[in-house]
Write a protein that holds these residues in place. Structure first.
Motif, PDB file in Angstrom:
ATOM      1  N   SER A   5       0.831  -1.196   0.000  1.00  0.00           N
ATOM      2  CA  SER A   5       0.000   0.000   0.000  1.00  0.00           C
ATOM      3  C   SER A   5       0.866   1.247   0.000  1.00  0.00           C
ATOM      4  CB  SER A   5      -0.930   0.009   1.217  1.00  0.00           C
ATOM      5  OG  SER A   5      -1.794  -1.108   1.182  1.00  0.00           O
ATOM      6  N   LEU A   6       1.972   1.182   0.734  1.00  0.00           N
ATOM      7  CA  LEU A   6       2.886   2.321   0.755  1.00  0.00           C
ATOM      8  C   LEU A   6       3.454   2.583  -0.634  1.00  0.00           C
ATOM      9  CD1 LEU A   6       4.990   1.967   4.019  1.00  0.00           C
ATOM     10  CD2 LEU A   6       3.649   3.941   3.313  1.00  0.00           C
ATOM     11  N   ALA A   7       3.753   1.507  -1.367  1.00  0.00           N
ATOM     12  CA  ALA A   7       4.318   1.678  -2.700  1.00  0.00           C
ATOM     13  C   ALA A   7       3.356   2.416  -3.612  1.00  0.00           C
ATOM     14  CB  ALA A   7       4.669   0.309  -3.300  1.00  0.00           C
ATOM     15  N   LEU A   8       2.076   2.034  -3.570  1.00  0.00           N
ATOM     16  CA  LEU A   8       1.093   2.729  -4.391  1.00  0.00           C
ATOM     17  C   LEU A   8       0.945   4.170  -3.936  1.00  0.00           C
ATOM     18  CD1 LEU A   8      -0.935   2.592  -6.644  1.00  0.00           C
ATOM     19  CD2 LEU A   8      -2.654   1.789  -5.016  1.00  0.00           C
ATOM     20  N   SER A   9       0.974   4.363  -2.618  1.00  0.00           N
ATOM     21  CA  SER A   9       0.889   5.726  -2.103  1.00  0.00           C
ATOM     22  C   SER A   9       2.079   6.548  -2.541  1.00  0.00           C
ATOM     23  CB  SER A   9       0.820   5.706  -0.574  1.00  0.00           C
ATOM     24  OG  SER A   9      -0.326   5.011  -0.127  1.00  0.00           O
ATOM     25  N   LEU A  10       3.241   5.892  -2.632  1.00  0.00           N
ATOM     26  CA  LEU A  10       4.443   6.602  -3.043  1.00  0.00           C
ATOM     27  C   LEU A  10       4.287   7.204  -4.424  1.00  0.00           C
ATOM     28  CD1 LEU A  10       7.504   7.268  -2.786  1.00  0.00           C
ATOM     29  CD2 LEU A  10       7.940   5.043  -3.794  1.00  0.00           C
ATOM     30  N   PRO A 230       7.722   5.831  11.056  1.00  0.00           N
ATOM     31  CA  PRO A 230       6.608   6.765  10.865  1.00  0.00           C
ATOM     32  C   PRO A 230       7.002   7.868   9.875  1.00  0.00           C
ATOM     33  CG  PRO A 230       6.966   6.320  13.199  1.00  0.00           C
ATOM     34  CD  PRO A 230       8.121   5.707  12.472  1.00  0.00           C
ATOM     35  N   ASP A 231       6.027   8.316   9.084  1.00  0.00           N
ATOM     36  CA  ASP A 231       6.253   9.388   8.108  1.00  0.00           C
ATOM     37  C   ASP A 231       7.332   9.025   7.083  1.00  0.00           C
ATOM     38  OD1 ASP A 231       4.360  11.018   9.412  1.00  0.00           O
ATOM     39  OD2 ASP A 231       5.882  11.729  10.811  1.00  0.00           O
ATOM     40  N   LEU A 232       7.431   7.741   6.726  1.00  0.00           N
ATOM     41  CA  LEU A 232       8.447   7.316   5.769  1.00  0.00           C
ATOM     42  C   LEU A 232       8.259   8.003   4.418  1.00  0.00           C
ATOM     43  CD1 LEU A 232      10.872   5.440   5.342  1.00  0.00           C
ATOM     44  CD2 LEU A 232       9.282   3.684   4.561  1.00  0.00           C
ATOM     45  N   LEU A 233       7.006   8.143   3.982  1.00  0.00           N
ATOM     46  CA  LEU A 233       6.753   8.816   2.703  1.00  0.00           C
ATOM     47  C   LEU A 233       7.206  10.271   2.752  1.00  0.00           C
ATOM     48  CD1 LEU A 233       3.242   7.463   1.642  1.00  0.00           C
ATOM     49  CD2 LEU A 233       5.425   7.043   0.524  1.00  0.00           C
ATOM     50  N   SER A 234       6.955  10.921   3.862  1.00  0.00           N
ATOM     51  CA  SER A 234       7.366  12.312   4.011  1.00  0.00           C
ATOM     52  C   SER A 234       8.882  12.443   3.933  1.00  0.00           C
ATOM     53  CB  SER A 234       6.846  12.867   5.344  1.00  0.00           C
ATOM     54  OG  SER A 234       7.232  14.210   5.521  1.00  0.00           O
ATOM     55  N   ALA A 236      10.848  10.314   2.389  1.00  0.00           N
ATOM     56  CA  ALA A 236      11.236   9.998   1.015  1.00  0.00           C
ATOM     57  C   ALA A 236      11.023  11.185   0.093  1.00  0.00           C
ATOM     58  CB  ALA A 236      10.437   8.789   0.513  1.00  0.00           C
ATOM     59  N   ARG A 237      10.000  12.007   0.380  1.00  0.00           N
ATOM     60  CA  ARG A 237       9.701  13.187  -0.437  1.00  0.00           C
ATOM     61  C   ARG A 237      10.553  14.380  -0.055  1.00  0.00           C
ATOM     62  NH1 ARG A 237       3.943  12.084   0.684  1.00  0.00           N
ATOM     63  NH2 ARG A 237       4.167  13.685   2.294  1.00  0.00           N
ATOM     64  N   ILE A 238      11.219  14.322   1.085  1.00  0.00           N
ATOM     65  CA  ILE A 238      11.943  15.470   1.654  1.00  0.00           C
ATOM     66  C   ILE A 238      10.954  16.611   1.888  1.00  0.00           C
ATOM     67  CG2 ILE A 238      14.100  16.768   1.599  1.00  0.00           C
ATOM     68  CD1 ILE A 238      14.958  15.205  -0.834  1.00  0.00           C
ATOM     69  N   ASP A 239       9.848  16.302   2.575  1.00  0.00           N
ATOM     70  CA  ASP A 239       8.834  17.309   2.852  1.00  0.00           C
ATOM     71  C   ASP A 239       9.351  18.423   3.755  1.00  0.00           C
ATOM     72  OD1 ASP A 239       6.919  16.130   1.326  1.00  0.00           O
ATOM     73  OD2 ASP A 239       5.800  15.232   2.994  1.00  0.00           O
ATOM     74  N   ASN A 240      10.124  18.029   4.763  1.00  0.00           N
ATOM     75  CA  ASN A 240      10.537  18.985   5.789  1.00  0.00           C
ATOM     76  C   ASN A 240      11.973  18.668   6.186  1.00  0.00           C
ATOM     77  OD1 ASN A 240      10.942  20.563   8.035  1.00  0.00           O
ATOM     78  ND2 ASN A 240       9.027  20.006   9.050  1.00  0.00           N
ATOM     79  N   ILE A 241      12.917  19.509   5.789  1.00  0.00           N
ATOM     80  CA  ILE A 241      14.313  19.182   6.040  1.00  0.00           C
ATOM     81  C   ILE A 241      14.629  19.161   7.536  1.00  0.00           C
ATOM     82  CG2 ILE A 241      15.023  20.072   3.803  1.00  0.00           C
ATOM     83  CD1 ILE A 241      16.144  22.508   5.183  1.00  0.00           C
ATOM     84  N   ALA A 242      13.892  19.929   8.330  1.00  0.00           N
ATOM     85  CA  ALA A 242      14.146  19.951   9.774  1.00  0.00           C
ATOM     86  C   ALA A 242      13.885  18.585  10.401  1.00  0.00           C
ATOM     87  CB  ALA A 242      13.288  21.009  10.445  1.00  0.00           C
TER      88      ALA A 242
END
Length: 358
Positions: A5-10, A230-234, A236-242
């Motif tokens: 499911s994570l892969a599809l979400s990715l 937790p927040d692995l997708l985030s 992977a996307r580099i949503d928040n560098i902090a």
């Protein structure tokens, strides 16, 4: 959430705009999962590298090389007259150039000769839009971008290593996450002398002509996040560098050193230069006629290099799949190369005479 499911979400979430410094962006709706490989995405999600990102800026695609600050010991980035990317090692021994059209560009390697000239370009990564070369100081570890199969979409970043025995480059390895995304991931460089890495991507503004350049701390040995992080997708996307930085960390001194290095970076190299047989590099041409000759010589020299690179590609294709049409193209190109090489040599000798007389 299970990895499938994570892969599809990715495939959906990675194409959504990232959140730079926790600031959200709105993107138009699209169907990012179409045409992507969920098995590949699932495999990449099991191996998201734990990277500490310390800064980011946005610049036009054309300004990637100007915005990245490498120490002199890491080498030098450049763009030729056609704005094609290139890289020269710090000792000037190796030079990498890009030629060809956007559908099948070629990365070629050149070696500095005793004469001060570079030898003919030798293709090392051809086809699949291979571009944005960067060689580590070890002369072995090579990074580049490509649209070859096996990527998430757009340009993906790859690493290849040179065989120490025969000098050939081994099969390219996709850099995975968080380096790549379904958008265009243009450039990756690691500067061992400042302890920083650089990643250029348009994942936050696809099709806008703008890229985000991230500064990160490279790992000596790859360390991946656990798949159940937790927040692995985030990440992977580099949503928040902090969120990638250890608690209590302070990277201001490092960023300050990079700022100092940027201030020391030459604003512009001399637009035209000519290497004399004794190794002297001439950049000041007081005579307008000599300058015009040098300008034409350099343009013809670049054209010859591109012709030689394209000719080598044709020869490789002919070796794999012989055809009479390709054979004729090679013969014509060889005749053209021979004539152009003689012309460039004559121009070079004429310029040497002019500069010696002056």
């Amino acid at each position: 959430m299970k990895l499938k499911s994570l892969a599809l979400s990715l495939l959906i979430a990675l194409t959504s705009a990232g959140v730079l410094h926790a600031q959200s962006r709105q993107e138009p709706e699209r169907n990012p999962s179409e045409g992507y490989d969920t098995e590949l995405a699932r495999d990449m999600l099991e191996r998201v590298e734990r990277i500490v990102f310390i800064d980011s800026i946005e610049v036009p695609v054309s300004q990637i090389y100007q915005a990245i600050v490498l120490s002199p010991d890491a080498g030098q980035l450049f763009a030729d007259a056609a704005d094609r990317q290139g890289f020269v090692s710090s000792d000037k021994r190796l030079r990498y150039t890009v030629s060809g059209d956007s559908a099948s560009s070629v990365i070629a390697e050149q070696t500095l000769l005793l004469s001060g000239e570079y030898d003919a370009p030798q293709p090392i990564m051809d086809g699949d839009d291979a571009q944005f070369p960067f060689m580590m100081p070890d002369g072995c570890t090579f990074y580049f971008a490509s649209q070859r199969p096996g990527g998430l979409g757009g340009l993906d970043l790859y690493r290849s290593n040179r065989d120490s025995e025969d000098g050939t480059f081994l099969g390219a390895v996709n850099m995975g996450l968080p380096y790549n995304s379904p958008a265009n991931d243009y450039f990756l460089a690691i500067d061992e002398y400042t302890g920083t890495g650089w990643l250029a991507t348009d994942r936050n503004n696809p099709d806008s002509g703008m890229v985000t350049i991230y500064t990160f701390i490279p790992n000596e040995v790859r360390v991946n996040y656990p798949p159940d992080t937790p927040d692995l997708l985030s990440l992977a996307r580099i949503d928040n560098i902090a969120s990638t930085q250890p608690e209590g960390s302070d990277y201001e001194p490092l960023l300050a050193r990079l700022d100092e290095l940027a201030e020391m970076k030459p604003a512009q190299e001399a637009p035209y230069s000519f290497t004399m047989p004794d190794g002297r590099v001439i950049t000041d041409f007081r005579d307008a006629g000599t300058l015009a000759s040098v300008r034409q010589y350099l343009a013809d020299k670049r054209a010859l290099a591109e012709l030689q690179s394209n000719l080598e590609v044709k020869r490789r294709r002919y070796a794999a799949t012989p055809s009479s049409t390709l054979s004729e193209e090679i013969l014509r190109a060889e005749r053209e190369e021979d004539a152009m090489r003689r012309s460039v040599r004559q121009q070079q000798q004429a310029i040497i005479v002019k500069l010696t007389d002056n």
